[in-house]
Write a protein that holds these residues in place. Structure first.
Motif, short mmCIF file in Angstrom:
data_model
loop_
_atom_site.label_atom_id
_atom_site.label_comp_id
_atom_site.label_asym_id
_atom_site.label_seq_id
_atom_site.Cartn_x
_atom_site.Cartn_y
_atom_site.Cartn_z
N ALA A 6 0.82 -1.22 0.00
CA ALA A 6 0.00 0.00 0.00
C ALA A 6 0.85 1.26 0.00
O ALA A 6 0.43 2.31 -0.49
N LEU A 7 2.06 1.16 0.55
CA LEU A 7 2.96 2.31 0.56
C LEU A 7 3.25 2.78 -0.86
O LEU A 7 3.23 3.99 -1.15
N PHE A 8 3.51 1.84 -1.75
CA PHE A 8 3.84 2.17 -3.14
C PHE A 8 2.59 2.49 -3.95
O PHE A 8 2.61 3.39 -4.80
N GLU A 9 1.52 1.77 -3.69
CA GLU A 9 0.28 2.02 -4.43
C GLU A 9 -0.27 3.40 -4.13
O GLU A 9 -0.94 4.00 -4.99
N GLY A 10 0.00 3.92 -2.94
CA GLY A 10 -0.53 5.23 -2.57
C GLY A 10 0.24 6.41 -3.13
O GLY A 10 -0.17 7.56 -2.97
N ALA A 11 1.34 6.16 -3.80
CA ALA A 11 2.15 7.24 -4.38
C ALA A 11 1.61 7.66 -5.74
O ALA A 11 1.14 6.83 -6.51
N GLU A 12 1.69 8.94 -6.03
CA GLU A 12 1.37 9.43 -7.36
C GLU A 12 2.54 9.13 -8.29
O GLU A 12 3.70 9.35 -7.92
N PRO A 13 2.30 8.63 -9.50
CA PRO A 13 3.40 8.34 -10.43
C PRO A 13 4.33 9.54 -10.66
O PRO A 13 5.54 9.38 -10.83
N SER A 14 3.77 10.75 -10.60
CA SER A 14 4.59 11.96 -10.80
C SER A 14 5.53 12.22 -9.63
O SER A 14 6.46 13.04 -9.75
N ASP A 15 5.28 11.55 -8.50
CA ASP A 15 6.14 11.70 -7.32
C ASP A 15 7.16 10.57 -7.20
O ASP A 15 7.73 10.35 -6.13
N VAL A 16 7.40 9.86 -8.29
CA VAL A 16 8.36 8.75 -8.30
C VAL A 16 9.36 9.01 -9.41
O VAL A 16 8.99 9.38 -10.53
N ALA A 17 10.63 8.82 -9.11
CA ALA A 17 11.69 9.05 -10.11
C ALA A 17 12.74 7.95 -10.00
O ALA A 17 12.88 7.30 -8.97
N MET A 18 13.46 7.75 -11.08
CA MET A 18 14.48 6.71 -11.15
C MET A 18 15.80 7.33 -11.60
O MET A 18 15.83 8.13 -12.54
N LEU A 19 16.87 6.97 -10.92
CA LEU A 19 18.19 7.50 -11.26
C LEU A 19 19.22 6.39 -11.27
O LEU A 19 19.19 5.50 -10.41
N PRO A 20 20.16 6.41 -12.22
CA PRO A 20 21.27 5.46 -12.16
C PRO A 20 22.20 5.83 -11.01
O PRO A 20 22.37 7.00 -10.68
N ILE A 21 22.79 4.83 -10.39
CA ILE A 21 23.74 5.07 -9.31
C ILE A 21 25.14 5.08 -9.89
O ILE A 21 25.57 4.11 -10.50
N ARG A 22 25.81 6.20 -9.70
CA ARG A 22 27.18 6.33 -10.18
C ARG A 22 28.12 6.58 -9.01
O ARG A 22 27.69 6.96 -7.93
#
Length: 406
Positions: A289-305
């Protein structure tokens, strides 16, 4: 870049140009203002919130000491008041909320509790945008937004550096500082042999707003304590962010793991939320439910360098701080704190040179030597944290061995 014939200038009428208005660059600017040293900050973004900056950022004892050294007391108090209300303890769990043991990272600071290290200051959880706005207070006239850095050179008289920007303007400086992050244009010009290395890992971060609905669906253990969950070759970190100020309460969460496990999409902004949901299918409903409750616009993905310990170079008054020179895995929680430490060290060295009338180049060289030593240990701890979380392997030393002296 060719060297100036005489770089041992002194600090009379000293002016510093900082490229990048991130946390490290702004902290340095505050430290310079507090010491009466002239400065200007140039930032390519047109507003502090013009692109995703992340949400929760953990400020440890090192970061807090750096902020205290650079900010005037009233502004430091405002920063501390803007941080989330501290929580008591850490949950170490699995996908079904089952307890997990023996997975602690040395650089993590337990929030409260009897097992907190003696003499350690408790970590603060800051909202990144709110923190940036605090760091901008009182220096707005010296921060120039929408000015992308493109290059630099010596001025005609050879006694200062000239920074060039994408609008055709220029600015002269006695010291030029790269604080423009992992993709630093200035670092690439100044130290062309130094570059970040993709670790083959990814971080997906997001926030879920506190509402009556989310509070009823999300497992209660997430609402009162920091949680670190260990899954199959990836991990999830969750922090409740409840504020004294009206910043909007939320649950911060970050998913970190190797690419061959998370399979990040080629369009991270469009698929980051879906990626998390696909990898947490079948988890405990109160976790899911923690992830389902998030808005897609409030989620981002970044490569780890990452980078290995910064190698030595010949100081010339063009220097670097933060992710521009020692980006590291977020697993240890040390990247931003190391950048703040850089800022405080550089401000202190330049301030001492200004007071004593000693050569500024010597102050810069002393800062660079201390920065490299400190960053070396922070990178090691971050690599250890990544290995414990999901078995990541640090980049080989040969990746940064080809530093060109300049």
């Amino acid at each position: 870049m060719s060297e100036c014939p005489d770089l041992n200038y002194r600090s009379a009428d000293l002016h510093i140009v900082i490229i990048g208005a991130g946390l490290g660059g702004l902290c340095l600017a505050q430290g310079l203002q507090r010491r009466g040293i002239s400065f200007d900050v140039y930032e390519r973004d047109t507003a502090p919130d013009s692109r995703p900056q992340g949400f929760r950022i953990k400020i440890d004892q090192t970061g807090q000491q750096a902020i205290e050294a650079c900010l005037p007391p009233a502004l430091n108090a405002l920063f501390r008041d803007s941080c989330a209300i501290p929580v008591d303890g850490v949950n170490l769990i699995g996908p079904d909320l089952e307890p997990v043991s023996d997975r602690w990272v040395a650089s993590w600071q337990r929030a409260g509790g009897d097992d907190a290290p003696v003499g350690r200051v408790e970590d603060l959880n800051a909202d990144r945008l709110a923190m940036r706005k605090v760091l901008l207070r009182g220096i707005e006239a010296h921060v120039h937004l929408g000015r992308g850095f493109t290059g630099y050179e010596r001025n005609e008289s050879g006694n200062a550096w000239r920074a060039k920007f994408d609008d055709g303007s220029t600015a002269e400086a006695d010291v030029l500082v790269a604080a423009d992050g992992v993709n630093s244009t200035l670092r690439a010009l100044r130290l062309p042999g130094v570059a970040p290395v993709d670790t083959g890992s990814t971080c997906i971060y997001g926030k879920t707003l506190f509402t009556a609905a989310t509070a009823a669906q999300i497992a209660p253990l997430f609402l009162a304590r920091t949680s670190v969950a260990f899954a199959d070759r990836f991990a999830v970190i969750v922090d409740p962010m409840k504020f004294r100020q009206p910043l909007g309460d939320y649950l911060y969460w970050g998913v970190i793991g190797p690419n061959d496990r998370l399979n990040p999409a080629s369009d991270p902004r469009g698929h980051a939320h879906a990626t998390v949901l696909s990898h947490t299918a079948g988890w405990h409903p109160g976790f899911r439910a923690l992830f389902e409750g998030a808005e897609p616009s409030d989620v981002a993905m970044l490569p780890i360098r990452t980078m290995n310990a910064p190698p030595a170079w010949t100081s010339d008054g063009v220097t670097v701080l933060g992710d521009a020179i020692h980006v590291m895995s977020p697993a240890g929680g040390l990247g931003a704190n190391t950048a703040l430490h850089d800022a405080a060290m550089l401000a202190e060295r330049l301030g001492t040179a200004a007071i004593k009338g000693t050569p500024v180049l010597a102050a810069v060289a002393d800062y660079e030597a201390a920065m490299r030593d400190f960053a070396r240990e922070a990178i090691r701890q971050s690599n250890d944290g990544a290995a414990l979380l999901f078995g990541a392997v640090a980049a080989p030393a040969s990746e940064t061995a080809g530093l060109a002296k300049s």
